[in-house]
Design a protein around this motif. Structure first.
Motif, PDB file in Angstrom:
ATOM      1  N   THR A 111      -4.763  -6.517   0.906  1.00 39.39           N
ATOM      2  CA  THR A 111      -5.408  -5.913   2.091  1.00 39.39           C
ATOM      3  C   THR A 111      -5.716  -6.967   3.157  1.00 39.39           C
ATOM      4  OG1 THR A 111      -7.590  -6.184   1.106  1.00 39.39           O
ATOM      5  CG2 THR A 111      -6.468  -4.077   0.711  1.00 39.39           C
ATOM      6  N   ARG A 123      -0.024  -0.471  -9.287  1.00 38.26           N
ATOM      7  CA  ARG A 123      -1.351  -0.567  -8.679  1.00 38.26           C
ATOM      8  C   ARG A 123      -1.380  -1.765  -7.722  1.00 38.26           C
ATOM      9  NH1 ARG A 123      -1.288   3.671  -9.644  1.00 38.26           N
ATOM     10  NH2 ARG A 123      -2.348   4.981 -11.175  1.00 38.26           N
ATOM     11  N   SER A 124      -1.922  -1.538  -6.532  1.00 38.53           N
ATOM     12  CA  SER A 124      -1.945  -2.608  -5.522  1.00 38.53           C
ATOM     13  C   SER A 124      -2.734  -3.812  -6.011  1.00 38.53           C
ATOM     14  CB  SER A 124      -2.533  -2.081  -4.209  1.00 38.53           C
ATOM     15  OG  SER A 124      -3.849  -1.607  -4.415  1.00 38.53           O
ATOM     16  N   ARG A 125      -3.711  -3.602  -6.855  1.00 34.93           N
ATOM     17  CA  ARG A 125      -4.555  -4.718  -7.330  1.00 34.93           C
ATOM     18  C   ARG A 125      -3.769  -5.718  -8.206  1.00 34.93           C
ATOM     19  NH1 ARG A 125      -6.507  -0.313 -10.555  1.00 34.93           N
ATOM     20  NH2 ARG A 125      -5.790  -0.521 -12.719  1.00 34.93           N
ATOM     21  N   THR A 131       2.219   1.880  -3.866  1.00 34.81           N
ATOM     22  CA  THR A 131       1.337   1.747  -5.034  1.00 34.81           C
ATOM     23  C   THR A 131       0.217   2.787  -4.971  1.00 34.81           C
ATOM     24  OG1 THR A 131       0.033   0.099  -3.814  1.00 34.81           O
ATOM     25  CG2 THR A 131       1.733  -0.759  -5.301  1.00 34.81           C
ATOM     26  N   ASP A 132      -0.583   2.807  -6.024  1.00 32.62           N
ATOM     27  CA  ASP A 132      -1.778   3.671  -6.084  1.00 32.62           C
ATOM     28  C   ASP A 132      -1.437   5.143  -5.819  1.00 32.62           C
ATOM     29  OD1 ASP A 132      -3.137   1.263  -6.445  1.00 32.62           O
ATOM     30  OD2 ASP A 132      -3.514   1.022  -4.311  1.00 32.62           O
ATOM     31  N   GLY A 133      -0.245   5.574  -6.289  1.00 32.46           N
ATOM     32  CA  GLY A 133       0.130   6.984  -6.183  1.00 32.46           C
ATOM     33  C   GLY A 133       0.633   7.420  -4.816  1.00 32.46           C
ATOM     34  N   LYS A 134       0.816   6.469  -3.863  1.00 30.63           N
ATOM     35  CA  LYS A 134       1.257   6.845  -2.505  1.00 30.63           C
ATOM     36  C   LYS A 134       2.740   7.212  -2.456  1.00 30.63           C
ATOM     37  CE  LYS A 134      -2.640   5.867  -0.227  1.00 30.63           C
ATOM     38  NZ  LYS A 134      -2.971   4.452  -0.150  1.00 30.63           N
ATOM     39  N   ARG A 172       3.435   4.174 -11.445  1.00 25.72           N
ATOM     40  CA  ARG A 172       2.342   3.510 -12.182  1.00 25.72           C
ATOM     41  C   ARG A 172       1.887   2.199 -11.542  1.00 25.72           C
ATOM     42  NH1 ARG A 172       3.981   4.354 -18.555  1.00 25.72           N
ATOM     43  NH2 ARG A 172       3.961   6.642 -18.530  1.00 25.72           N
ATOM     44  N   PRO A 225       0.811  -1.231   0.000  1.00 28.55           N
ATOM     45  CA  PRO A 225       0.000   0.000   0.000  1.00 28.55           C
ATOM     46  C   PRO A 225       0.843   1.279   0.000  1.00 28.55           C
ATOM     47  CG  PRO A 225      -0.819  -1.553   1.644  1.00 28.55           C
ATOM     48  CD  PRO A 225       0.440  -2.142   1.093  1.00 28.55           C
TER      49      PRO A 225
END
Length: 743
Positions: A271, A254-256, A241-244, A252, A238
């Motif tokens: 998660t 993504r945690s998914r 990823t996701d821009g954190k 670029r 987390p």
């Protein structure tokens, strides 16, 4: 005039003083591990003193966590804050206990989670890690090395011969980046994936100069495709990823696109780290001697954190910036300190982390040069000697030395006294070794390459009968077929279970008499003896001429597994006590003998202990007991991981019957014997995994059957049953026969 508030303070301080005096803690001596920590400790001592916090705090210099724990044990200091690994060592080696724990945030409290992360597009699971490439935060780091390596060893997935963990990891993974593993003693593959800095310098350094160092670096190693699995903590994905993260490599991501590997072989979303992780890593904790009252230490620190954890005070307990360092005395991320209620190191560490640490404690420096293997016959000594020579030729460690004893029990006694190290035992002996001598299983045998259960099932077999579907509770008065007296599946287990459950009642502990009174007639080969009831042999038929009736040999047609089944199939008996595979080996054309050639497996059923009947294919759910494999039993102080590491490597050379290396572990024919040291039917040595005690290895059903025979529910059981079990004039008897390898 003194204000009421000040009076209250004076009273509180005075009463605390009385308590401390009573507990003989006139001061608390805090052990520090660096110059900066010593400086911060002295400032904390002065701050506490000015605030009137008691007892007084003194600071001592210990230089390292290991030194501090020794000083506390020797009463030269009273307290120190340690991480999980050091808490384990302090508890195990010195009996120190954790008394105050750090809390880092409200979501997870006093811990974080070590996880294994892979790309969602991969099909990797925890069971298919061997041969993949791996990314680690750094050598000897908790989430990146200690937990994953400890977990893989503890679960038997990774074997370390000679406790050489770096070599074992190097052999297990295809290639790795383990920052810091760049010394001369480390295999090259541990640094193979590392990248160094932007100029390609400082490759595999245990610092930020190595791009793949630390949590974010190990995750970057995975994200950039260098490795296929990253060992990090639960918050790493987390956070990156996701821009954190502002880092260009992470923009670029993504945690998914990532997932966690779970201990049970499943995968889960990133998660779901609470339920899918390798281990919960305990927070750091303050440890003290077992005779120290932990509440006194907490009261001191609790008063301190109420005064010196927030704005407006010069001294800050949870901030080390003023000393040019991090995490001095306490972690800087600590939000509060809490009292630990269960003050023992095992409870604080938790099973997952504790077991990983136990596996990691397999240390080449503390490993004995040789293991004394206990054997009990001339043939076994011969084979053991050959095994020792063969292992030495392949440089397998530790070396094997052979110790001889007259009996299995004498071997157990020698191991208990640490005069020998290992012995291979079967079911009833494992029970004695564990219950009487405190020994534990270090490894076990497996008899089928595609089945890791390392066991078979003892079942009660009957004919399918819609008109007479009797159950296990209706066996009284029926006719019974047994493989032989003292045999495991045919006598020990069924009779033991029926006695333990009160279905058969043994008056005066005369088990043969009780069985003969319970069944209307039986065939129990080997029961034709002077002091045994004749009904135990009534159903036996001997050979084709009617001779050798009730003998414990193939001359008795109803002897052994197929014989007991034949007794049932030919309607001589109503129930046959055999193993689960017997029905399949003698039906559906598998046995071409005239008596068996037309039999169908579907014409038979199993009697379940719960009173139901089941199909013969349902033996895993419907059986009297699972019969455990043989196990290598050792003293609890012996490293089971070192022993399994040795045998696992040994079977690479000597496990296959056509190995080409001369010696064969699972073949006794060269030595004119059978089942010497290991069973000849074994195909491999397997790790104990979760079955760490004799009871876990044997299983509750098997133990129930043993205890049914050893301590039946009858008056005066103690001495009479012991006399019965130890009689030497009657052969073979009960569980003692199993020692002779009848099954």
């Amino acid at each position: 005039m003194v204000s009421s508030v000040t009076k209250a303070q004076i009273c509180f301080i005075f009463s605390l003083g009385i308590v401390f005096a009573a507990l003989s803690l006139e001061r608390i001596r805090w052990c520090t591990v660096s110059e900066q920590e010593f400086a911060k400790c002295n400032d904390m001592s002065k701050a506490f003193g000015r605030a009137g916090i008691l007892p007084p705090l003194e600071c001592t210099e210990g230089a390292s966590a290991a030194n501090c724990t020794q000083m506390i044990k020797d009463n030269l200091a009273d307290a120190v804050t340690l991480d999980g690994h050091s808490i384990y060592q302090a508890g195990k080696e010195h009996g120190l206990k954790p008394v105050v724990g750090e809390v880092y945030d409200q979501e997870i409290g006093t811990s974080y989670y070590a996880v294994a992360v892979v790309r969602k597009s991969s099909n990797i699971t925890i069971n298919s890690l061997k041969g993949v490439s791996s990314c680690h935060t750094g050598i000897n780091r908790t989430a990146g090395w200690d937990v994953p390596v400890g977990y893989l060893i503890d679960s038997g997935r990774l074997a370390a011969m000679g406790c050489d963990l770096p070599k074992a990891v190097s052999d297990y993974f295809n290639a790795s980046c383990v920052p810091g593993a760049n010394g001369a003693n480390y295999p090259k593959s541990l640094c193979h994936l590392c990248k160094g800095d932007s100029a390609g310098q400082n490759k595999c350094k245990r610092s930020s100069q190595e791009r793949y160092y630390d949590y974010s670096g190990a995750f970057r190693c995975l994200a950039e495709g260098a490795g296929e699995v990253a060992f990090v903590k639960h918050s790493t994905v987390p956070e990156n990823t996701d821009g954190k993260s502002s880092s260009s490599w992470a923009q670029r991501l993504r945690s998914r696109d990532f997932q966690l590997l779970c201990r049970n072989g499943n995968t889960a979303d990133v998660t779901e780290w609470r339920t899918c992780h390798l281990a919960r890593v305990p927070a750091r904790a303050v440890v003290a001697r077992p005779d120290t009252d932990g509440t006194v230490v907490f009261q001191l620190l609790n008063q301190g954190q109420q005064r010196f954890n927030g704005v407006g005070t010069k001294f800050q307990m949870f901030d080390s910036a003023a000393y040019g360092a991090q995490n001095l005395l306490f972690r800087d991320s600590t939000t509060e300190l809490v009292a630990i209620t269960a003050q023992n190191y095992q409870a604080w560490l938790g099973d997952e982390y504790l077991h990983a640490m136990q596996a990691l404690s397999c240390n080449p420096n503390t490993l004995p040069e040789s293991l004394n293997w206990c054997v009990i016959s001339t043939e076994e000594i011969w084979k053991c000697g050959e095994m020792a020579v063969a292992f030495k030729k392949k440089n397998l460690k530790p070396a094997i030395q052979c110790t001889s004893a007259k009996t299995k029990e004498q071997c157990m006694e020698l191991i208990q006294k640490k005069e020998s190290d290992a012995v291979v035992l079967g079911g009833a002996d494992i029970y004695t070794a564990g219950k009487t001598y405190g020994l534990v299983p270090a490894a076990g045998e497996s008899y089928s390459a595609d089945d890791n259960s390392s066991a078979y099932y003892a079942v009660a077999l009957v004919k399918r009968s819609p008109s007479n579907a009797f159950t296990i509770s209706d066996l009284k008065g029926k006719k019974s077929c047994h493989t032989g007296l003292g045999r495991t599946a045919g006598w020990n287990i069924p009779i033991g279970v029926l006695i333990k459950r009160g279905i058969i009642k043994a008056r005066d502990c005369n088990i043969p008499q009780a069985v003969s009174e319970f069944f209307s007639a039986s065939c129990v080969p080997a029961a034709k003896q002077d002091n045994y009831p004749s009904k135990l042999c009534q159903l036996c038929i001997g050979d084709d001429h009617g001779n050798n009736k009730c003998s414990a040999s193939s001359q008795e047609r109803y002897y052994s597994y197929s014989g007991a089944f034949r007794c049932l199939a030919q309607d001589s008996g109503d129930v046959a006590f055999v193993k689960h595979s017997t029905v399949f080996e003698n039906t559906d054309g598998k046995n071409t003998d005239s008596w068996a050639q037309n039999l169908k497996s579907s014409d038979f059923q199993l009697l379940c202990p719960n009173g139901a009947r089941a199909e013969v294919t349902q033996f895993a759910e419907c059986h009297l007991a699972q019969v455990p494999a043989q196990a290598i039993m050792v003293h609890p102080d012996t490293s089971v991981f070192a022993l399994y590491g040795l045998l696992d490597k040994a079977q690479d050379y000597f496990g296959n019957s056509s190995n080409g290396n001369g010696f064969k572990m699972f073949d006794s024919s060269t030595f004119q014997g059978k089942n010497l040291i290991f069973k000849d039917s074994a195909v491999e040595i397997v790790p104990v995994e979760e079955r760490r005690t004799y009871a876990e290895w044997l299983g509750s059903e098997y133990i129930e059957s043993l205890e049914g025979l050893q301590t039946p529910q009858c008056s005066g059981a103690g001495n009479k049953i012991r006399q019965y079990l130890l009689m030497t004039t009657v052969v073979p008897l009960l569980i003692l026969c199993q020692i002779q390898g009848l099954d």
